[in-house]
Design a protein around this motif. Structure first.
Motif, mmCIF file in Angstrom:
data_model
loop_
_atom_site.group_PDB
_atom_site.id
_atom_site.type_symbol
_atom_site.label_atom_id
_atom_site.label_comp_id
_atom_site.label_asym_id
_atom_site.label_seq_id
_atom_site.Cartn_x
_atom_site.Cartn_y
_atom_site.Cartn_z
ATOM 1 N N ASP A 277 -2.946 1.220 -16.308
ATOM 2 C CA ASP A 277 -3.757 0.787 -17.668
ATOM 3 C C ASP A 277 -5.136 1.084 -17.086
ATOM 4 N N GLU A 278 -5.644 2.315 -17.247
ATOM 5 C CA GLU A 278 -7.183 2.654 -16.743
ATOM 6 C C GLU A 278 -8.185 1.896 -17.376
ATOM 7 N N ALA A 279 -7.881 0.895 -18.386
ATOM 8 C CA ALA A 279 -8.951 -0.013 -18.941
ATOM 9 C C ALA A 279 -9.063 -1.196 -18.114
ATOM 10 N N VAL A 280 -8.239 -1.349 -17.116
ATOM 11 C CA VAL A 280 -8.327 -2.492 -16.093
ATOM 12 C C VAL A 280 -8.792 -1.804 -14.773
ATOM 13 N N VAL B 107 0.790 -1.219 0.032
ATOM 14 C CA VAL B 107 0.013 0.005 0.006
ATOM 15 C C VAL B 107 0.985 1.100 -0.087
ATOM 16 N N GLY B 108 0.612 2.040 -0.839
ATOM 17 C CA GLY B 108 1.391 3.521 -0.810
ATOM 18 C C GLY B 108 0.419 4.589 -1.516
ATOM 19 N N THR B 109 1.151 5.571 -2.147
ATOM 20 C CA THR B 109 0.625 6.765 -2.700
ATOM 21 C C THR B 109 1.408 7.025 -3.904
ATOM 22 N N ARG B 110 0.857 7.684 -4.874
ATOM 23 C CA ARG B 110 1.198 8.103 -6.214
ATOM 24 C C ARG B 110 0.697 9.382 -6.349
ATOM 25 N N SER B 111 1.438 10.452 -6.366
ATOM 26 C CA SER B 111 0.867 11.779 -6.589
ATOM 27 C C SER B 111 -0.333 12.068 -5.518
ATOM 28 N N GLY B 112 -0.363 11.504 -4.294
ATOM 29 C CA GLY B 112 -1.215 11.865 -3.209
ATOM 30 C C GLY B 112 -2.430 10.648 -3.630
ATOM 31 N N VAL B 113 -2.437 9.873 -4.540
ATOM 32 C CA VAL B 113 -3.675 8.801 -4.509
ATOM 33 C C VAL B 113 -3.157 7.377 -4.022
ATOM 34 N N PRO B 114 -4.013 7.105 -2.966
ATOM 35 C CA PRO B 114 -3.701 5.649 -2.369
ATOM 36 C C PRO B 114 -3.918 4.754 -3.178
ATOM 37 N N PHE B 115 -2.907 3.707 -3.180
ATOM 38 C CA PHE B 115 -3.035 2.514 -4.158
ATOM 39 C C PHE B 115 -2.424 1.255 -3.533
ATOM 40 N N VAL B 116 -2.921 0.165 -4.051
ATOM 41 C CA VAL B 116 -2.085 -1.053 -3.685
ATOM 42 C C VAL B 116 -1.694 -1.790 -4.984
ATOM 43 N N ALA B 117 -0.270 -2.073 -4.885
ATOM 44 C CA ALA B 117 0.506 -2.857 -5.859
ATOM 45 C C ALA B 117 0.297 -4.306 -5.879
ATOM 46 N N SER B 118 0.082 -4.803 -6.866
ATOM 47 C CA SER B 118 -0.227 -6.219 -6.741
ATOM 48 C C SER B 118 1.093 -6.933 -6.359
ATOM 49 N N PRO B 119 1.326 -7.805 -5.494
ATOM 50 C CA PRO B 119 2.488 -8.559 -5.104
ATOM 51 C C PRO B 119 3.057 -9.573 -6.116
ATOM 52 N N MET B 120 2.202 -9.715 -7.165
ATOM 53 C CA MET B 120 2.651 -10.560 -8.237
ATOM 54 C C MET B 120 3.287 -9.867 -9.637
ATOM 55 N N LEU C 193 -7.016 2.628 -4.508
ATOM 56 C CA LEU C 193 -7.847 1.926 -3.410
ATOM 57 C C LEU C 193 -9.178 2.503 -3.550
ATOM 58 N N VAL C 194 -9.654 3.994 -3.956
ATOM 59 C CA VAL C 194 -10.954 4.518 -4.031
ATOM 60 C C VAL C 194 -11.930 4.118 -5.091
ATOM 61 N N ASP C 195 -11.295 3.432 -6.142
ATOM 62 C CA ASP C 195 -12.087 2.608 -7.368
ATOM 63 C C ASP C 195 -11.756 1.648 -7.984
ATOM 64 N N GLY C 196 -10.702 1.280 -7.607
ATOM 65 C CA GLY C 196 -10.185 -0.029 -8.203
ATOM 66 C C GLY C 196 -9.268 0.064 -9.501
ATOM 67 N N VAL C 197 -9.189 1.238 -10.119
ATOM 68 C CA VAL C 197 -8.750 1.418 -11.303
ATOM 69 C C VAL C 197 -7.202 1.346 -11.168
ATOM 70 N N CYS C 198 -6.879 0.531 -12.180
ATOM 71 C CA CYS C 198 -5.164 0.245 -12.460
ATOM 72 C C CYS C 198 -4.477 1.638 -12.901
ATOM 73 N N ARG D 46 -20.032 -2.066 -5.695
ATOM 74 C CA ARG D 46 -19.967 -0.763 -6.671
ATOM 75 C C ARG D 46 -19.951 -1.078 -8.077
ATOM 76 N N THR D 47 -20.799 -0.441 -8.873
ATOM 77 C CA THR D 47 -20.996 -0.625 -10.218
ATOM 78 C C THR D 47 -19.891 0.374 -10.810
ATOM 79 N N PRO D 48 -19.065 -0.158 -11.772
ATOM 80 C CA PRO D 48 -18.058 0.713 -12.282
ATOM 81 C C PRO D 48 -19.079 2.020 -12.994
ATOM 82 N N ALA D 49 -18.243 3.163 -13.254
ATOM 83 C CA ALA D 49 -18.914 4.342 -13.845
ATOM 84 C C ALA D 49 -18.796 3.908 -15.371
#
Length: 122
Positions: free
Chosen positions: A96-99, A68-81, A88-93, A119-122
């Motif tokens: 690759d924002e298509a994933v 778990v970390g932040t990139r430009s103030g955005v919290p994220f989780v990096a896959s261990p694999m 973290l807020v919306d699950g967008v990669c 949640r349903t994706p926007a």
């Protein structure tokens, strides 16, 4: 994970999963919520998030073990694999924002983490 929970009524809307202190700061834990593998995360601000535990790139149930970390103030989780970061807020990669991974509503009530609707994706 075994959690001792206060008396909460499980409803169709919110399911008690664990106590907040069972989710380490800047880390994640896995839980089974309504038959789905969910990863709960707590960031450095004590915000709690619920994402699918399944990494779409590795096709493995591993996100709860990510970094778990932040990139430009955005919290994220990096896959261990494969190391792809998911917001973290919306699950967008972030790479690759298509994933994206599924996310759930989550709240803390009386020290208990509760997971709500997917949640349903926007």
């Amino acid at each position: 994970m075994t959690a001792t929970l206060p008396d909460h009524t499980t409803t169709d809307e919110w399911e008690p999963v664990c106590r907040l202190e069972q989710v380490p700061a800047e880390a994640g834990v896995a839980a089974l919520v309504r038959g789905e593998a969910v990863a709960l995360f707590r960031d450095h601000r004590d915000e709690v998030y619920a994402l699918s535990n399944v990494c779409p790139f590795a096709r493995a149930s591993v996100l709860s073990r990510g970094i778990v970390g932040t990139r430009s103030g955005v919290p994220f989780v990096a896959s261990p694999m494969k190391k792809q970061p998911f917001r973290l807020v919306d699950g967008v990669c972030l790479d690759d924002e298509a994933v994206r991974v599924d996310t759930w509503d989550v709240k803390v009530d009386g020290g208990v983490v509760l997971v709500g609707a997917k949640r349903t994706p926007a």
